[in-house]
Design a protein around this motif. Structure first.
Motif, PDB file in Angstrom:
ATOM      1  N   PHE A  84       0.828  -1.200   0.000  1.00 42.16           N
ATOM      2  CA  PHE A  84       0.000   0.000   0.000  1.00 42.16           C
ATOM      3  C   PHE A  84       0.867   1.256   0.000  1.00 42.16           C
ATOM      4  O   PHE A  84       0.605   2.208  -0.758  1.00 42.16           O
ATOM      5  CB  PHE A  84      -0.930  -0.009   1.225  1.00 42.16           C
ATOM      6  CG  PHE A  84      -1.693   1.262   1.403  1.00 42.16           C
ATOM      7  CD1 PHE A  84      -2.753   1.570   0.566  1.00 42.16           C
ATOM      8  CD2 PHE A  84      -1.343   2.152   2.412  1.00 42.16           C
ATOM      9  CE1 PHE A  84      -3.460   2.745   0.724  1.00 42.16           C
ATOM     10  CE2 PHE A  84      -2.044   3.326   2.577  1.00 42.16           C
ATOM     11  CZ  PHE A  84      -3.104   3.631   1.734  1.00 42.16           C
ATOM     12  N   LEU A  85       1.909   1.296   0.832  1.00 44.49           N
ATOM     13  CA  LEU A  85       2.790   2.464   0.873  1.00 44.49           C
ATOM     14  C   LEU A  85       3.519   2.675  -0.451  1.00 44.49           C
ATOM     15  O   LEU A  85       3.644   3.810  -0.930  1.00 44.49           O
ATOM     16  CB  LEU A  85       3.799   2.332   2.016  1.00 44.49           C
ATOM     17  CG  LEU A  85       3.257   2.451   3.431  1.00 44.49           C
ATOM     18  CD1 LEU A  85       4.373   2.255   4.435  1.00 44.49           C
ATOM     19  CD2 LEU A  85       2.567   3.781   3.637  1.00 44.49           C
ATOM     20  N   VAL A  86       4.010   1.601  -1.052  1.00 44.00           N
ATOM     21  CA  VAL A  86       4.701   1.710  -2.342  1.00 44.00           C
ATOM     22  C   VAL A  86       3.730   2.167  -3.422  1.00 44.00           C
ATOM     23  O   VAL A  86       4.066   2.998  -4.272  1.00 44.00           O
ATOM     24  CB  VAL A  86       5.380   0.365  -2.717  1.00 44.00           C
ATOM     25  CG1 VAL A  86       5.897   0.386  -4.141  1.00 44.00           C
ATOM     26  CG2 VAL A  86       6.515   0.074  -1.748  1.00 44.00           C
ATOM     27  N   PHE A  87       2.511   1.658  -3.389  1.00 46.60           N
ATOM     28  CA  PHE A  87       1.503   2.065  -4.377  1.00 46.60           C
ATOM     29  C   PHE A  87       1.208   3.559  -4.242  1.00 46.60           C
ATOM     30  O   PHE A  87       1.128   4.279  -5.236  1.00 46.60           O
ATOM     31  CB  PHE A  87       0.227   1.240  -4.190  1.00 46.60           C
ATOM     32  CG  PHE A  87      -0.834   1.573  -5.180  1.00 46.60           C
ATOM     33  CD1 PHE A  87      -0.779   1.065  -6.466  1.00 46.60           C
ATOM     34  CD2 PHE A  87      -1.906   2.392  -4.838  1.00 46.60           C
ATOM     35  CE1 PHE A  87      -1.760   1.370  -7.396  1.00 46.60           C
ATOM     36  CE2 PHE A  87      -2.878   2.707  -5.742  1.00 46.60           C
ATOM     37  CZ  PHE A  87      -2.812   2.189  -7.033  1.00 46.60           C
ATOM     38  N   THR A  90       4.208   5.639  -5.526  1.00 40.43           N
ATOM     39  CA  THR A  90       4.463   5.627  -6.966  1.00 40.43           C
ATOM     40  C   THR A  90       3.293   6.137  -7.783  1.00 40.43           C
ATOM     41  O   THR A  90       3.480   6.621  -8.894  1.00 40.43           O
ATOM     42  CB  THR A  90       4.824   4.218  -7.453  1.00 40.43           C
ATOM     43  OG1 THR A  90       3.767   3.321  -7.115  1.00 40.43           O
ATOM     44  CG2 THR A  90       6.123   3.751  -6.845  1.00 40.43           C
ATOM     45  N   HIS A  91       2.076   6.057  -7.266  1.00 39.35           N
ATOM     46  CA  HIS A  91       0.904   6.460  -8.031  1.00 39.35           C
ATOM     47  C   HIS A  91       0.200   7.681  -7.446  1.00 39.35           C
ATOM     48  O   HIS A  91      -0.867   8.059  -7.910  1.00 39.35           O
ATOM     49  CB  HIS A  91      -0.101   5.314  -8.106  1.00 39.35           C
ATOM     50  CG  HIS A  91       0.371   4.158  -8.912  1.00 39.35           C
ATOM     51  ND1 HIS A  91       1.173   3.174  -8.386  1.00 39.35           N
ATOM     52  CD2 HIS A  91       0.193   3.834 -10.217  1.00 39.35           C
ATOM     53  CE1 HIS A  91       1.436   2.285  -9.316  1.00 39.35           C
ATOM     54  NE2 HIS A  91       0.866   2.674 -10.434  1.00 39.35           N
ATOM     55  N   GLY A  92       0.772   8.259  -6.431  1.00 41.69           N
ATOM     56  CA  GLY A  92       0.143   9.420  -5.804  1.00 41.69           C
ATOM     57  C   GLY A  92       0.202  10.639  -6.716  1.00 41.69           C
ATOM     58  O   GLY A  92       1.104  10.805  -7.530  1.00 41.69           O
TER      59      GLY A  92
END
Length: 95
Positions: A84-87, A90-92
Motif C-alpha cells: 500500500f505504501l509503495v503504491f 508511486t501512483h500518488g
C-alpha cells in the motif's frame, strides 16, 4: 521387549510452515513497485489466511508451531501495508 507406539497423533504443522514461507515471499516482493502489486498481494493474503488457520490449530492442540503461524500472519499483514505504501508513493498525485 517390544517397542510401544505413541497414541498421540502427529502435529499438523503444514499450514504454519506455509504461512511463514509465503509471508517471507510476500514481504520480499512487496518492495518491488509493479511486481509487488501482482505477486505480493495474493501471497500476503494467503500468508494471513494460513497463519490464522495455523493459529486455530495450535489453539485446538492439533499443531505445535505457534511462532511460525503467527510470524507468517504478521509478515503477510506487513507485506500488504508495504505494498500500500509503495503504491501510494508511486501512483500518488502531486499537488
Amino acid at each position: 521387549m517390544p517397542k510401544t507406539r505413541s497414541t498421540r497423533p502427529l502435529p499438523l504443522n503444514g499450514v504454519g510452515h506455509t504461512a511463514l514461507v509465503v509471508g517471507i515471499f510476500a514481504a520480499v516482493f512487496a518492495f518491488v513497485p509493479i511486481v509487488g502489486d501482482l505477486v505480493s498481494v495474493p501471497a500476503a493474503l494467503i500468508a494471513v489466511a494460513c497463519g490464522w488457520i495455523g493459529l486455530a490449530r495450535v489453539d485446538k492442540g492439533l499443531a505445535t508451531n505457534h511462532r511460525e503461524a503467527l510470524g507468517g500472519a504478521v509478515l503477510g499483514i506487513t507485506a500488504l501495508f508495504v505494498v500500500f505504501l509503495v503504491f501510494v508513493a508511486t501512483h500518488g498525485t502531486m499537488a
